[in-house]
Design a protein around this motif. Structure first.
Motif, PDB file in Angstrom:
ATOM      1  N   VAL A  26       6.120  33.491-119.888  1.00 40.63           N
ATOM      2  CA  VAL A  26       5.682  33.596-118.874  1.00 40.63           C
ATOM      3  C   VAL A  26       7.328  34.241-118.473  1.00 40.63           C
ATOM      4  O   VAL A  26       7.367  35.410-117.536  1.00 40.63           O
ATOM      5  CB  VAL A  26       4.981  33.093-117.615  1.00 40.63           C
ATOM      6  CG1 VAL A  26       6.004  31.772-117.100  1.00 40.63           C
ATOM      7  CG2 VAL A  26       4.134  33.873-116.689  1.00 40.63           C
ATOM      8  N   GLY A  27       8.117  33.828-118.650  1.00 42.45           N
ATOM      9  CA  GLY A  27       9.402  34.177-118.066  1.00 42.45           C
ATOM     10  C   GLY A  27       9.527  35.945-118.238  1.00 42.45           C
ATOM     11  O   GLY A  27      10.254  36.143-117.869  1.00 42.45           O
ATOM     12  N   ALA A  28       9.248  36.056-119.846  1.00 40.03           N
ATOM     13  CA  ALA A  28       9.907  37.176-120.518  1.00 40.03           C
ATOM     14  C   ALA A  28       9.244  38.721-119.398  1.00 40.03           C
ATOM     15  O   ALA A  28       9.281  39.159-120.250  1.00 40.03           O
ATOM     16  CB  ALA A  28       9.393  36.731-121.816  1.00 40.03           C
ATOM     17  N   ARG A  29       7.518  38.190-119.255  1.00 36.46           N
ATOM     18  CA  ARG A  29       7.284  38.548-119.343  1.00 36.46           C
ATOM     19  C   ARG A  29       6.453  39.524-117.757  1.00 36.46           C
ATOM     20  O   ARG A  29       6.358  40.798-116.977  1.00 36.46           O
ATOM     21  CB  ARG A  29       5.483  38.943-120.086  1.00 36.46           C
ATOM     22  CG  ARG A  29       5.772  38.980-121.171  1.00 36.46           C
ATOM     23  CD  ARG A  29       4.549  38.628-121.918  1.00 36.46           C
ATOM     24  NE  ARG A  29       3.460  38.109-120.787  1.00 36.46           N
ATOM     25  CZ  ARG A  29       4.152  36.599-121.877  1.00 36.46           C
ATOM     26  NH1 ARG A  29       4.490  35.793-123.409  1.00 36.46           N
ATOM     27  NH2 ARG A  29       3.583  35.556-120.729  1.00 36.46           N
ATOM     28  N   CYS A  30       6.707  38.008-116.727  1.00 36.97           N
ATOM     29  CA  CYS A  30       6.566  38.225-115.738  1.00 36.97           C
ATOM     30  C   CYS A  30       6.967  38.723-114.516  1.00 36.97           C
ATOM     31  O   CYS A  30       6.404  39.226-113.179  1.00 36.97           O
ATOM     32  CB  CYS A  30       4.888  37.380-114.926  1.00 36.97           C
ATOM     33  SG  CYS A  30       3.674  37.499-116.609  1.00 36.97           S
ATOM     34  N   PRO A  31       7.422  37.670-114.314  1.00 37.42           N
ATOM     35  CA  PRO A  31       8.929  37.884-112.793  1.00 37.42           C
ATOM     36  C   PRO A  31       9.689  38.824-112.893  1.00 37.42           C
ATOM     37  O   PRO A  31      10.590  38.828-114.168  1.00 37.42           O
ATOM     38  CB  PRO A  31       9.323  36.354-112.778  1.00 37.42           C
ATOM     39  CG  PRO A  31       9.034  36.316-114.243  1.00 37.42           C
ATOM     40  CD  PRO A  31       7.977  36.612-114.558  1.00 37.42           C
ATOM     41  N   HIS A  32       9.944  39.208-111.761  1.00 34.87           N
ATOM     42  CA  HIS A  32      11.043  40.250-111.241  1.00 34.87           C
ATOM     43  C   HIS A  32      11.948  40.784-110.191  1.00 34.87           C
ATOM     44  O   HIS A  32      10.973  40.072-109.606  1.00 34.87           O
ATOM     45  CB  HIS A  32      10.058  42.364-111.823  1.00 34.87           C
ATOM     46  CG  HIS A  32       9.954  42.251-113.365  1.00 34.87           C
ATOM     47  ND1 HIS A  32       9.869  42.451-114.173  1.00 34.87           N
ATOM     48  CD2 HIS A  32       8.591  42.120-113.232  1.00 34.87           C
ATOM     49  CE1 HIS A  32       9.364  42.644-115.480  1.00 34.87           C
ATOM     50  NE2 HIS A  32       7.690  42.026-115.475  1.00 34.87           N
ATOM     51  N   ALA A  33      12.967  40.578-109.584  1.00 33.46           N
ATOM     52  CA  ALA A  33      13.820  40.395-109.220  1.00 33.46           C
ATOM     53  C   ALA A  33      15.376  41.387-109.050  1.00 33.46           C
ATOM     54  O   ALA A  33      15.159  41.424-110.039  1.00 33.46           O
ATOM     55  CB  ALA A  33      13.805  39.542-108.217  1.00 33.46           C
ATOM     56  N   ARG A  34      15.189  42.212-108.006  1.00 38.83           N
ATOM     57  CA  ARG A  34      16.235  42.518-107.602  1.00 38.83           C
ATOM     58  C   ARG A  34      16.992  42.442-106.701  1.00 38.83           C
ATOM     59  O   ARG A  34      16.936  42.676-105.689  1.00 38.83           O
ATOM     60  CB  ARG A  34      16.112  44.470-107.991  1.00 38.83           C
ATOM     61  CG  ARG A  34      17.201  44.789-107.833  1.00 38.83           C
ATOM     62  CD  ARG A  34      17.063  46.064-108.626  1.00 38.83           C
ATOM     63  NE  ARG A  34      15.953  46.513-109.693  1.00 38.83           N
ATOM     64  CZ  ARG A  34      15.811  47.721-110.407  1.00 38.83           C
ATOM     65  NH1 ARG A  34      15.345  48.544-109.083  1.00 38.83           N
ATOM     66  NH2 ARG A  34      14.432  47.677-111.023  1.00 38.83           N
ATOM     67  N   ALA A  35      18.825  41.999-106.477  1.00 41.90           N
ATOM     68  CA  ALA A  35      19.661  42.300-105.327  1.00 41.90           C
ATOM     69  C   ALA A  35      19.110  43.060-104.658  1.00 41.90           C
ATOM     70  O   ALA A  35      19.326  44.119-104.706  1.00 41.90           O
ATOM     71  CB  ALA A  35      21.156  41.554-105.710  1.00 41.90           C
TER      72      ALA A  35
END
Length: 225
Positions: A26-35
């Motif tokens: 799941v970590g390859a597709r679903c979570p995203h963040a930006r400083a």
């Protein structure tokens, strides 16, 4: 199939996501963040393109709600997507299309947002955001992980989960925390907890090695004086 929480630390300004699902990696597709921008989760029948698009729009100044509205407008297959976002002001927003799988729900609170599908009960996301709010004195990664654990303890998905991920972005373009369990037959969230406990005391050293290696501690590997 999936439940997640995206959050912001109001004190430090860090952003992150914790997520788990029955599918692999799941970590390859679903979570995203930006400083300094925000955090996003894209789930259900996932389109990984939507995470960076949402972050780009929030970086341009759109709120979480306006960014989701812009991304979903006239987009093919948007009714298969479940999206969450929290922006630099701590505002949260969600989108759940009409083709979301099984029992699903969302919970939008200040500085965090949780969502899930194929859940045991629709109130699970509220349990997760309540756990996030109750642990405001903890590091953002710890808060997110505790929220994920609370979701599992309150029922989780209809079936077993097999992968999990935890990401946190703070002041750098690269993640402060990026931990993944791509497959575990029994309890990937428990494995993710062990990874976090192992990584936590080393986190500052890895950051310092990137920022200024001359001030970093020794590497602690064979051959290092």
């Amino acid at each position: 199939m999936t439940f997640s929480i995206a959050g912001r630390c109001a004190k430090s300004g860090a952003f992150g996501v914790a997520i788990t699902t029955s599918s692999i990696a799941v970590g390859a597709r679903c979570p995203h963040a930006r400083a300094r921008v925000g955090a996003v989760a894209t789930q259900n029948v996932t389109d990984p393109n939507l995470g960076p698009l949402l972050l780009d729009l929030m970086e341009k100044g759109l709120s979480a709600a306006d960014a989701i509205a812009a991304v979903k407008k006239d987009r093919p297959f948007i009714d298969y997507r479940q999206l969450t976002a929290v922006d630099s002001q701590g505002r949260s927003a969600t989108w759940s299309g009409k083709n979301i799988l099984g029992t699903h729900g969302v919970s939008e609170q200040r500085d965090c947002v949780a969502a899930g599908n194929l859940l045991k009960h629709a109130s699970l996301p509220k349990t997760m955001t309540d756990a996030f709010a109750a642990n405001a004195d903890q590091h953002l990664a710890e808060r997110l992980l505790r929220s994920l654990e609370a979701g599992l303890d309150s029922g989780g998905e209809e079936g077993p989960v097999h992968s999990a991920a935890l990401i946190v972005y703070h002041e750098q373009a690269f993640p402060l925390v990026s931990l993944r369990v791509d497959w575990d037959d029994e309890n990937p969230i428990r494995v993710l907890r062990r990874l976090w406990e192992d990584y936590k005391p080393q986190m500052g050293a890895y950051l310092q090695r990137a920022v200024d290696p001359t001030q970093a501690p020794s590497y602690g590997v064979p051959g290092d004086p």
